[in-house]
Structures are given as C-alpha cells and as structure tokens.
Write a protein that holds these residues in place. Structure first.
Motif, PDB file in Angstrom:
ATOM      1  N   ASP A   7      13.941  48.743 -13.753  1.00  0.00           N
ATOM      2  CA  ASP A   7      14.743  49.785 -14.396  1.00  0.00           C
ATOM      3  C   ASP A   7      16.094  49.983 -13.713  1.00  0.00           C
ATOM      4  OD1 ASP A   7      12.878  50.234 -16.378  1.00  0.00           O
ATOM      5  OD2 ASP A   7      11.947  51.934 -15.351  1.00  0.00           O
ATOM      6  N   SER A   8      16.195  49.639 -12.463  1.00  0.00           N
ATOM      7  CA  SER A   8      17.463  49.790 -11.746  1.00  0.00           C
ATOM      8  C   SER A   8      18.541  48.844 -12.295  1.00  0.00           C
ATOM      9  CB  SER A   8      17.272  49.544 -10.243  1.00  0.00           C
ATOM     10  OG  SER A   8      16.842  48.218  -9.994  1.00  0.00           O
ATOM     11  N   TYR A   9      18.146  47.853 -13.096  1.00  0.00           N
ATOM     12  CA  TYR A   9      19.106  46.926 -13.707  1.00  0.00           C
ATOM     13  C   TYR A   9      19.767  47.511 -14.948  1.00  0.00           C
ATOM     14  CZ  TYR A   9      16.604  43.345 -10.943  1.00  0.00           C
ATOM     15  OH  TYR A   9      16.023  42.606  -9.957  1.00  0.00           O
ATOM     16  N   GLN A  10      19.250  48.626 -15.451  1.00  0.00           N
ATOM     17  CA  GLN A  10      19.766  49.207 -16.687  1.00  0.00           C
ATOM     18  C   GLN A  10      21.227  49.598 -16.550  1.00  0.00           C
ATOM     19  OE1 GLN A  10      16.716  51.356 -19.265  1.00  0.00           O
ATOM     20  NE2 GLN A  10      16.285  52.092 -17.193  1.00  0.00           N
ATOM     21  N   LEU A  11      21.963  49.361 -17.635  1.00  0.00           N
ATOM     22  CA  LEU A  11      23.377  49.725 -17.682  1.00  0.00           C
ATOM     23  C   LEU A  11      23.604  51.049 -18.397  1.00  0.00           C
ATOM     24  CD1 LEU A  11      24.838  46.254 -18.684  1.00  0.00           C
ATOM     25  CD2 LEU A  11      24.767  47.290 -16.410  1.00  0.00           C
ATOM     26  N   ASP A  13      23.311  51.174 -21.781  1.00  0.00           N
ATOM     27  CA  ASP A  13      23.575  50.827 -23.171  1.00  0.00           C
ATOM     28  C   ASP A  13      22.279  50.252 -23.732  1.00  0.00           C
ATOM     29  OD1 ASP A  13      24.324  48.592 -25.264  1.00  0.00           O
ATOM     30  OD2 ASP A  13      25.991  50.031 -25.244  1.00  0.00           O
ATOM     31  N   HIS A  14      21.720  50.934 -24.726  1.00  0.00           N
ATOM     32  CA  HIS A  14      20.399  50.553 -25.255  1.00  0.00           C
ATOM     33  C   HIS A  14      20.356  49.090 -25.698  1.00  0.00           C
ATOM     34  CE1 HIS A  14      16.518  50.885 -27.185  1.00  0.00           C
ATOM     35  NE2 HIS A  14      17.058  50.363 -28.269  1.00  0.00           N
ATOM     36  N   ASN A  15      21.348  48.652 -26.454  1.00  0.00           N
ATOM     37  CA  ASN A  15      21.365  47.298 -26.983  1.00  0.00           C
ATOM     38  C   ASN A  15      21.435  46.266 -25.852  1.00  0.00           C
ATOM     39  OD1 ASN A  15      21.521  45.289 -29.073  1.00  0.00           O
ATOM     40  ND2 ASN A  15      23.710  45.145 -28.667  1.00  0.00           N
ATOM     41  N   LEU A  16      22.360  46.435 -24.928  1.00  0.00           N
ATOM     42  CA  LEU A  16      22.495  45.469 -23.837  1.00  0.00           C
ATOM     43  C   LEU A  16      21.278  45.485 -22.921  1.00  0.00           C
ATOM     44  CD1 LEU A  16      26.254  45.690 -22.808  1.00  0.00           C
ATOM     45  CD2 LEU A  16      25.128  44.037 -24.297  1.00  0.00           C
ATOM     46  N   ASP A  17      20.753  46.654 -22.649  1.00  0.00           N
ATOM     47  CA  ASP A  17      19.560  46.721 -21.791  1.00  0.00           C
ATOM     48  C   ASP A  17      18.383  45.996 -22.452  1.00  0.00           C
ATOM     49  OD1 ASP A  17      20.817  48.095 -19.730  1.00  0.00           O
ATOM     50  OD2 ASP A  17      20.247  50.058 -20.504  1.00  0.00           O
ATOM     51  N   ALA A  18      18.238  46.145 -23.758  1.00  0.00           N
ATOM     52  CA  ALA A  18      17.167  45.448 -24.473  1.00  0.00           C
ATOM     53  C   ALA A  18      17.384  43.936 -24.426  1.00  0.00           C
ATOM     54  CB  ALA A  18      17.094  45.933 -25.919  1.00  0.00           C
ATOM     55  N   GLN A  19      18.631  43.514 -24.575  1.00  0.00           N
ATOM     56  CA  GLN A  19      18.929  42.083 -24.492  1.00  0.00           C
ATOM     57  C   GLN A  19      18.652  41.554 -23.091  1.00  0.00           C
ATOM     58  OE1 GLN A  19      22.964  41.539 -25.821  1.00  0.00           O
ATOM     59  NE2 GLN A  19      22.434  41.814 -27.968  1.00  0.00           N
ATOM     60  N   ARG A  21      16.475  42.689 -20.959  1.00  0.00           N
ATOM     61  CA  ARG A  21      15.013  42.601 -20.817  1.00  0.00           C
ATOM     62  C   ARG A  21      14.487  41.333 -21.495  1.00  0.00           C
ATOM     63  NH1 ARG A  21      15.324  47.887 -22.427  1.00  0.00           N
ATOM     64  NH2 ARG A  21      15.272  49.347 -20.698  1.00  0.00           N
ATOM     65  N   GLN A  22      15.017  41.051 -22.685  1.00  0.00           N
ATOM     66  CA  GLN A  22      14.596  39.850 -23.418  1.00  0.00           C
ATOM     67  C   GLN A  22      14.945  38.588 -22.639  1.00  0.00           C
ATOM     68  OE1 GLN A  22      12.725  39.685 -26.068  1.00  0.00           O
ATOM     69  NE2 GLN A  22      12.817  37.477 -26.277  1.00  0.00           N
ATOM     70  N   LEU A  23      16.105  38.559 -21.995  1.00  0.00           N
ATOM     71  CA  LEU A  23      16.467  37.403 -21.169  1.00  0.00           C
ATOM     72  C   LEU A  23      15.459  37.205 -20.043  1.00  0.00           C
ATOM     73  CD1 LEU A  23      20.339  37.904 -20.975  1.00  0.00           C
ATOM     74  CD2 LEU A  23      19.152  36.010 -22.095  1.00  0.00           C
ATOM     75  N   PHE A  24      15.061  38.291 -19.410  1.00  0.00           N
ATOM     76  CA  PHE A  24      14.059  38.217 -18.343  1.00  0.00           C
ATOM     77  C   PHE A  24      12.730  37.699 -18.891  1.00  0.00           C
ATOM     78  CE2 PHE A  24      17.011  40.409 -15.765  1.00  0.00           C
ATOM     79  CZ  PHE A  24      16.549  40.443 -14.466  1.00  0.00           C
ATOM     80  N   GLU A  25      12.335  38.209 -20.059  1.00  0.00           N
ATOM     81  CA  GLU A  25      11.065  37.784 -20.656  1.00  0.00           C
ATOM     82  C   GLU A  25      11.080  36.295 -20.992  1.00  0.00           C
ATOM     83  OE1 GLU A  25      10.227  40.333 -23.991  1.00  0.00           O
ATOM     84  OE2 GLU A  25      10.274  42.139 -22.739  1.00  0.00           O
ATOM     85  N   LEU A  26      12.178  35.825 -21.559  1.00  0.00           N
ATOM     86  CA  LEU A  26      12.274  34.410 -21.889  1.00  0.00           C
ATOM     87  C   LEU A  26      12.253  33.539 -20.636  1.00  0.00           C
ATOM     88  CD1 LEU A  26      14.902  34.531 -24.770  1.00  0.00           C
ATOM     89  CD2 LEU A  26      12.533  33.748 -24.953  1.00  0.00           C
ATOM     90  N   ALA A  27      12.964  33.963 -19.613  1.00  0.00           N
ATOM     91  CA  ALA A  27      12.965  33.203 -18.356  1.00  0.00           C
ATOM     92  C   ALA A  27      11.556  33.130 -17.781  1.00  0.00           C
ATOM     93  CB  ALA A  27      13.926  33.835 -17.357  1.00  0.00           C
ATOM     94  N   GLN A  28      10.835  34.235 -17.836  1.00  0.00           N
ATOM     95  CA  GLN A  28       9.472  34.246 -17.311  1.00  0.00           C
ATOM     96  C   GLN A  28       8.569  33.335 -18.142  1.00  0.00           C
ATOM     97  OE1 GLN A  28       8.485  35.536 -14.414  1.00  0.00           O
ATOM     98  NE2 GLN A  28       6.571  34.501 -14.827  1.00  0.00           N
TER      99      GLN A  28
END
Length: 69
Positions: A7-11, A13-19, A21-28
C-alpha cells in the motif's frame, strides 16, 4: 522470487494505482509460470499493459503540469 504490492506504493490516483497493482500481478504470474508458452503469453500481456499504463501516466503528468513531463 516474489513480487508483492504494498500500500505504501500508492500514488492516490485510483486508475494508476489499479494499473500498478495489475503490473505487479502480471509480473508475479510470469515468475510463477511453469512453461514457455504461458510465460510468453503473460509477457505479451505485460508488454501491452505497460504501454497503456505509461500512456495514461504520461497524460496525467502533462495534465497536472508535472515538472519534466
């Protein structure tokens, strides 16, 4: 290796934060993939998502007149 969203990575901005998170999920998912076909498919998805994300992020930076944008 494990990539985890914090959560400390949140900026804020809902849209960017969701994107992000998705980048992290895809990398994992790529790290957890057990065959080349899955890895390749996920890498293509990550590439596409990254392109869209950076377009959105750069547009927001220009909109907010972020220095150096």
């Amino acid at each position: 290796m494990h990539i985890e969203w914090k959560d400390s990575y949140q900026l804020g901005d809902h849209n960017l934060d969701a994107q992000h998170r998705q980048l992290f999920e895809l990398a994992q998912k790529i790290l957890a993939a057990d065959d080349a076909t899955t890895t390749r498919s996920l890498a293509v998805e990550l590439y596409r998502h990254t392109r869209i994300h950076f377009e959105d992020e750069e547009a927001l930076m220009r909109q907010r007149q972020y220095p150096g944008a």
